[in-house]
Design a protein around this motif. Structure first.
Motif, PDB file in Angstrom:
ATOM      1  N   ARG A  31       0.831  -1.202   0.000  1.00 45.11           N
ATOM      2  CA  ARG A  31       0.000   0.000   0.000  1.00 45.11           C
ATOM      3  C   ARG A  31       0.865   1.251   0.000  1.00 45.11           C
ATOM      4  O   ARG A  31       0.549   2.242  -0.656  1.00 45.11           O
ATOM      5  CB  ARG A  31      -0.888   0.026   1.240  1.00 45.11           C
ATOM      6  N   LEU A  32       1.944   1.205   0.753  1.00 38.58           N
ATOM      7  CA  LEU A  32       2.846   2.354   0.827  1.00 38.58           C
ATOM      8  C   LEU A  32       3.643   2.549  -0.457  1.00 38.58           C
ATOM      9  O   LEU A  32       4.128   3.643  -0.727  1.00 38.58           O
ATOM     10  CB  LEU A  32       3.848   2.158   1.971  1.00 38.58           C
ATOM     11  N   GLY A  33       3.803   1.465  -1.176  1.00 40.58           N
ATOM     12  CA  GLY A  33       4.654   1.542  -2.357  1.00 40.58           C
ATOM     13  C   GLY A  33       6.126   1.559  -1.997  1.00 40.58           C
ATOM     14  O   GLY A  33       6.969   2.030  -2.758  1.00 40.58           O
ATOM     15  N   GLY A  34       6.419   1.047  -0.824  1.00 42.18           N
ATOM     16  CA  GLY A  34       7.827   1.009  -0.434  1.00 42.18           C
ATOM     17  C   GLY A  34       8.174   2.180   0.483  1.00 42.18           C
ATOM     18  O   GLY A  34       7.529   3.226   0.445  1.00 42.18           O
ATOM     19  N   ILE A  35       9.184   1.998   1.307  1.00 44.58           N
ATOM     20  CA  ILE A  35       9.623   3.045   2.239  1.00 44.58           C
ATOM     21  C   ILE A  35      11.059   3.444   1.894  1.00 44.58           C
ATOM     22  O   ILE A  35      11.930   2.578   1.779  1.00 44.58           O
ATOM     23  CB  ILE A  35       9.586   2.550   3.698  1.00 44.58           C
ATOM     24  N   ASP A  36      11.255   4.752   1.727  1.00 43.24           N
ATOM     25  CA  ASP A  36      12.591   5.277   1.405  1.00 43.24           C
ATOM     26  C   ASP A  36      13.476   5.146   2.649  1.00 43.24           C
ATOM     27  O   ASP A  36      13.336   5.903   3.614  1.00 43.24           O
ATOM     28  CB  ASP A  36      12.467   6.742   0.974  1.00 43.24           C
ATOM     29  N   LEU A  37      14.377   4.181   2.633  1.00 39.05           N
ATOM     30  CA  LEU A  37      15.179   3.901   3.822  1.00 39.05           C
ATOM     31  C   LEU A  37      16.334   4.883   3.995  1.00 39.05           C
ATOM     32  O   LEU A  37      16.804   5.111   5.111  1.00 39.05           O
ATOM     33  CB  LEU A  37      15.728   2.466   3.783  1.00 39.05           C
TER      34      LEU A  37
END
Lengths: 419, 601, 297
Positions: A168-174
């Motif tokens: 849902r987030l489309g991935g998290i920029d780490l």
């Protein structure tokens, strides 16, 4: 300021640094290991550190392997698991060989859920297990029923929920999240409080909307928020995906991995690809929890040194005076000295991972094996201390120095190949 | 009850009284502590402490300028803890500055991050490594002051070529002295600023001339050391010629002085020619040169450092050049005669004990001309002839400094030779130099005076008198206090000469020998006006002005220091931006790895 | 290089630094808000912040001297700003040209008859016994009145020297002075030992009564200098030497001048100020003044 033209090695190193600086790690999925690692055949178990044979493994590592065998259903109990392993029916190989990393014993089996971190700049991926939490856990070699049950719960309940939320987030920029955590006092090895909180914050709205009932939502939330070290595994995968961009660059003398298996400490050098250069694993020096002492300690263990390889952990100690006290290193001034010392052996500064307390200097990035040998300054690593008996767990925390010998070996091998 | 007394002496430590009282109270309140006394170690206070049973042998060692912390406690541990706390509170309060908490950088590269606009590397690490560090520094765009010796000829050639390519200057190797923009580097004196520019392939030579000028009230624009071997044939005076070009164009320099031992003929010719081309008056001081050929107008060859200072001073002031060579004043001559009468018939020898190599060299030449046979360790004639010949010793030479500090730093080295001379019946005169300035011993005159008293006692016991002649090579503003140093020597009965050459004249007068004037000097002075160049024309590669040298003169040095920390301290005392490198041998001294690293650069 | 303006200095300090002389000296020591500078001729100048000059060779700087002290290592060069073309490099440059000069010399005053001196002695001693009964050498004053009760080691030693002088009938002379100096120099606690501070106070009285000065060439001067050179620290010795030559720190000079201004009775305020100097330095100097007046009365 140099008036002479850069050497081929300097050029290669600079190239490697550029790749490291521009890598953009995103946490995108949580899926069973076999799904992203088809090479991980049945009867293969990954472990932390450089290659090591079963007989040479330390107590916690063996305990973890035996637990893993049962978890996969290859054996029904401890005894048969032991027989299974000793019969030579399983292959043991380093997590690093498949772009994975695991803390402490770092054991990975085909069914285990792995967090998937994707480098959206260069396209490569890296993987790490979900942190089990505190207490009796596989990563310290515990392998009884409660451990296995917890692992199954992670596999069946937690992993799918996290995966859905991430989709849902489309991935998290780490990279952004790690930079933030750094500015909040984390160094991302022994202190991950801020990173864990930031991650929980990002996932919470999506978990709430996708997990159907209050229980298991409550249990998942408790798991995420109750373990201050949860972000360690995330940071490790991110560091791995970043450092992997520098593997195999011709003429480059930067270190791409540092890892330990409780028996040996190993490093990899960019130009020399997947080769390991090893030496006996050192004993950490630090503070022990009440009731424990140095005689109980296991030699240094785990893939978590990948965090220092990137320039976090001990290299970023000046961001984290609290960790300095926790490790028994001292206060603010001493913490700063660790970072300063690491500046002597690194080729660059990461432009996106900045140290507020050091005039916004980027973390020391890109350990140059030539500088390590020249100055005899070796990387410091912040580390947890495990009990040498399987299953007892963490008994303290401190610092450890990478053995100089690894770097001398690597330098010699580089010279042989290039001179 | 058991009592344990411990004393802590904090040397040269000053804290205001309120602070001292506070310390006293703090220590008194520690567990197990019975009595505390915190006082300056004056004679009366030590007597009081002694009476009170609070003074230990350690405490006894403290003096009036030292702080004594005396503790009486129930147990040794309590006493030790109290002293530890006292010591802890004494963490240095001065000079730490903003960088106090930072550890010293370990490499040149890290140092350059702390001081990005550094323009000079001061290198005093062991010779084997010095070349490598010097090369790195040059590649980073820094001029190099290379104090280290034991650098081979080929390496020196390579460094100076690299420097030329980069527009930089290498001062050295084996360069002990320089004064750039008034800042002393290495062993150098506190000189006033003025119009004379000095370039020297000799440390103590530079010191003598610059100090004699300072004594005349004449200052120095730049004093550039180029290393002892620069004027060797294969180096060709490379750095000296580069510096000459720079000073030729430097607006603050009106008079030039070149100082070295006699160079190879081709190099000497080159230097003379290029000196003439500068258009500024230039004194050529090739110390001990016996055959001075006439040169162009404006170039003045001399054979002694004293003469160099006299001429340079006259040229700077614009007064007529001295035509007569320097001679003993009437009072000096009288003093010499008086000293002579005290000698026994058998006493006829001179022992000269030098710290400064060039001064020893100069003295040797002058003494040989006056006295005939003189042996020295400078040219291997020493043998075991101490008792039967005049002797000149360079105590700073390698054979005397194996495993011990240089006599300029450690005066005890000379004491031994002094006592030996006193014990030799034929010795009449002892000659010595006293070197002042930064880096030198804090009280060389005091040390020499003490040793002199011992020597005189030895001689007196054998029914002899000993004549001691010294000259103090120092500038009026030197840290040791020039006037006081001279005073101490006079008070102890030593005859004080104004320069090395004069000390030699005084010595020969005491020995009853009339020193002939150096014919070579007269020749040079007499022919200065002819204007005819008579040296052979030689072809050789021209050396151009190093492009980045004028910048160094304009902005002053900003230094990265590798090696002796006292050089960094000296620079900081002058307000010069300096970063000291905590230098270690590369690869922990492992030569195999070090050479591997060299190839992987 | 730091450049700092000197806002005020003593006449004695100014006379050591002629306007054309660039070199001042090297940093000798730094503590609290004081920086001492050692000159090539062997004198010690004291740099401090604004306010009363705490040393006879004092220079008050227009800057935070505590902060300055942390940036100057011992041995750092200090020079004077002079108007020539080239400046010598140094860690600290002082601009003295516009500094206000304060004359801290104590000279002979008229009207100090024996009875006046006796009254001053009594008044000051009473003030000390009242306000600072247990500080420094004050117990000495009580002991001289009532006999030596319990005295600290320092005070007992001082008592042994001073009691006979106070009860004796001889006039105070040069030999007495030298005896006192030899007996008291370097004695006691404090950066400037109590004995030294006492002597400074005594010397102030000797100047104000015209007993001193004697010329610098006199053998007394030489003997005095010898005594202090061997007996106490450089720093305290400098204060004593200046005192011998008639120069004192400002708080003490204010008190002495007030004491000598016989028509007013303003001196207690100055006594109170002087009592705050050091831990007991000011008090000990006042004991010296009180006893000095008594001995000369």
């Amino acid at each position: 300021m140099s008036l002479t033209s850069p050497t081929p090695i300097d050029t290669a190193n600079e190239q490697a640094l550029q790749r490291i600086y521009t890598a953009r790690p995103y946490l995108v999925a949580v899926r069973p290991a076999r799904e992203f690692l088809p090479q991980l055949g049945a009867d293969t178990i990954l472990h932390a550190g450089p290659p090591v044979a079963w007989e040479a493994m330390c107590g916690p590592m063996q305990g973890a392997i035996l637990g893993a065998v049962q978890y996969e259903g290859w054996a029904a109990d401890l005894q048969s698991a032991q027989a299974f392993v000793e019969s030579g029916r399983i292959r043991l190989q380093p997590c690093h060989s498949l772009s994975a990393v695991g803390p402490m014993t770092g054991v990975i089996t085909p069914s285990m859920p792995l967090m998937v971190v994707e480098n959206r700049e260069h396209g490569n991926r890296a993987y790490c297990t979900l942190n089990e939490g505190l207490g009796k856990v596989l990563r310290f070699g515990a392998n009884d029923a409660s451990v296995l049950e917890r692992l199954r719960w992670l596999q069946q309940t937690v992993a799918p929920a996290l995966h859905t939320a991430l989709q849902r987030l489309g991935g998290i920029d780490l990279r952004v999240m790690m930079a933030q955590a750094l500015s909040m006092g984390d160094e991302m090895h022994q202190r991950n409080v801020a990173g864990t909180a930031l991650l929980g914050q990002a996932l919470l709205p999506h978990l709430v909307r996708t997990v159907p009932a209050p229980e298991p939502l409550g249990a998942i939330a408790e798991y995420l928020t109750g373990n201050a070290q949860f972000f360690l595994n995330v940071a490790m995968a991110a560091a791995k995906v970043i450092m992997d961009t520098a593997v195999g660059l011709s003429g480059c003398t930067l270190v791409t991995a540092m890892a330990r298996n409780g028996t040996e400490f190993g490093i990899r050098l960019s130009a020399l690809g997947e080769r390991w250069f090893t030496a006996p694993a050192p004993m950490p020096q630090g503070l022990y929890f009440p009731g424990f002492s140095a005689s109980d300690a296991n030699p240094d263990m785990g893939d978590s040194a990948i965090v220092e390889t990137l320039g976090l952990g001990a290299f970023a100690m000046s961001a984290s005076p609290a960790v300095a006290q926790f490790l028994g290193v001292g206060g603010w001034a001493e913490a700063r000295r660790y970072t300063e010392e690491m500046l002597e052996i690194t080729a660059g500064r990461h432009p996106h991972l900045l140290l507020l307390t050091f005039d916004d200097l980027g973390v020391p990035c890109g350990i140059d094996v030539r500088k390590v040998v020249e100055t005899a300054i070796v990387p410091w690593i912040n580390t947890g201390i495990a009990h040498r008996q399987a299953g007892i767990g963490q008994i303290g925390a401190g610092v450890v120095q990478a053995p100089l010998e690894c770097f001398v070996q690597a330098l010699d091998a580089f010279a042989t190949a290039y001179l | 009850m058991q009592t344990h007394v411990r004393c802590l002496v904090l040397f040269s430590t000053y804290r205001d009284s309120v602070w001292l009282m506070h310390l006293s109270h703090t220590l008194e309140s520690l567990p197990g502590v019975q009595r505390v006394a915190v006082m300056m170690g004056t004679p009366h206070n030590k007597a009081l402490l002694q009476q009170a049973g609070l003074l230990t042998p350690e405490g006894e060692a403290g003096g009036a300028n030292d702080l004594l912390v005396c503790v009486q406690a129930e147990t040794p541990v309590a006493a030790a803890e109290a002293l530890r706390q006292a010591a802890d509170r004494m963490t240095p309060q001065q000079g730490r500055g903003a960088a106090a908490s930072a550890a010293a950088p370990r490499t040149l590269e890290t140092a350059l991050r702390r001081l990005p606009d550094a323009n000079l590397a001061c290198i005093s690490v062991p010779g084997a490594y010095a070349v490598h560090e010097a090369r790195k520094a040059l590649q980073q765009g820094l001029h190099v002051f290379l104090f280290s010796a034991h650098v081979d000829l080929a390496a020196e050639v390579s460094l100076k070529n690299l420097a030329a390519q980069q527009g930089l200057l290498v001062m050295g190797p084996d360069c002990g002295t320089a004064v750039l923009n008034g800042v002393p580097l290495g062993f150098a004196n506190q000189l006033p600023r003025g119009p004379v520019g000095l370039i020297a392939a000799s440390g103590t030579g530079l010191q003598q001339v610059s100090c004699l000028l300072a004594g005349q009230g004449i200052g120095v624009s730049q004093a550039i050391g180029v290393g002892g071997r620069d004027v060797h044939e294969r180096i060709g005076g490379h750095s000296m010629r580069a510096a000459l070009q720079a000073l030729a164009q430097d607006a603050d320099t009106r008079v030039l002085v070149l100082i070295s031992k006699p160079p190879a003929a081709s190099v000497a010719a080159q230097l003379a020619r290029e000196a003439a081309q500068t258009g500024k008056p230039c004194v050529l001081a090739f110390v001990g040169e016996t055959a001075l050929a006439a040169v162009s107008q404006g170039v003045h060859p001399v054979a002694t450092l004293e003469e160099a200072a006299r001429l340079a001073g006259a040229l700077a002031r614009g007064t007529p050049l001295p035509m007569e060579p320097a001679a003993l004043t009437a009072s000096h001559a009288a003093a010499a005669q008086a000293a002579r009468t005290a000698l026994q018939p058998g006493q006829r020898l001179l022992h000269a004990l030098y710290c400064g190599g060039t001064l020893a060299h100069e003295a040797l030449g002058l003494l040989r001309r006056a006295l005939g046979s003189v042996v020295s360790n400078l040219d291997g004639t020493l043998g075991t002839a101490h008792a039967t010949a005049h002797v000149v010793l360079d105590l700073g030479a390698e054979e005397f400094t194996q495993g011990r500090p240089h006599p300029m730093i450690d005066p005890s080295a000379r004491r031994q030779s002094l006592l030996e001379a006193a014990g030799t019946p034929e010795v009449a005169v002892v000659l010595a130099d006293v070197m002042l300035g930064w880096g030198a011993h804090a009280d060389p005159a005091g040390a020499l005076a003490a040793a002199w008293q011992e020597a005189q006692a030895v001689a007196r016991a054998a029914g002899r008198a000993l004549v001691g002649i010294v000259h103090v090579c120092g500038a009026p503003d030197d840290p040791q206090g020039f006037v006081q140093q001279c005073q101490i020597l006079r008070e102890h009965g030593l005859l004080l000469a104004d320069s090395n050459a004069q000390a030699v004249r005084l010595a020969t007068a005491v020995l009853g020998v009339h020193a002939p004037d150096s014919p070579a000097q007269r020749l040079a002075v007499g022919n200065a006006a002819t204007g005819a160049a008579v040296l052979p024309q030689e072809q050789s590669l021209s050396v151009s002005l190093p492009a980045r040298l004028p910048e160094l003169f304009m902005t002053g040095p900003r230094v990265v220091n590798l090696g002796l920390e006292l050089f960094a301290t000296q620079l900081a005392a002058h307000g010069v931006p300096v970063v000291h490198v905590d230098w270690r041998p590369p690869a922990g001294g492992d030569t195999r790895l070090a050479s591997l690293l060299e190839r992987l650069r | 290089m730091l450049t700092v303006q000197v806002s005020r200095w003593s006449q004695a300090a100014a006379s050591l630094l002629p306007p054309q002389q660039e070199m001042i000296g090297r940093v000798h020591s730094c503590y609290a808000r004081i920086i001492n500078v050692h000159t090539p001729s062997g004198r010690l100048l004291t740099l401090q912040g604004e306010g009363m000059l705490q040393a006879p060779l004092g220079l008050a700087l227009a800057t935070d001297v505590a902060a300055l002290g942390t940036r100057l290592p011992v041995g750092a060069l200090v020079v004077q700003a002079i108007p020539t073309a080239r400046r010598s490099p140094a860690a600290l440059r002082l601009r003295c040209a516009d500094a206000l000069v304060w004359d801290g010399q104590v000279v002979a005053q008229p009207g100090l008859t024996p009875s006046v001196l006796a009254r001053l002695a009594h008044g000051l001693a009473a003030w000390l016994c009242c306000h600072t009964p247990r500080r420094g050498l004050t117990p000495l004053l009580l002991a001289l009145e009532h006999g030596p009760l319990v005295l600290s080691a320092t005070n007992a030693a001082a008592y042994a020297v001073l009691a006979p002088l106070c009860t004796g009938r001889q006039a105070f002379g040069v030999p007495t002075l030298l005896t006192l100096v030899k007996a008291l120099v370097g004695l006691g606690e404090g950066l400037t030992p109590s004995g030294d501070d006492f002597l400074v106070g005594l010397l102030a009285v000797l100047h104000v009564t015209g007993f001193l000065p004697c010329s610098a060439a006199s053998p007394v001067h030489a003997q005095f200098c010898q005594c202090i050179r061997l007996g106490t620290s450089q720093l305290s010795g400098e204060f004593l030497r200046c005192a011998f030559e008639g120069h004192f720190a400002e708080p003490l000079v204010m008190l002495v001048r007030a004491l000598c201004a016989l028509e007013t009775d303003a001196w207690p305020a100055h006594a109170a100020t002087l009592a705050t100097v050091g831990h007991s330095s000011g008090v000990d100097a006042m004991v010296g003044i009180a006893l000095g007046c008594r001995l000369l009365a």
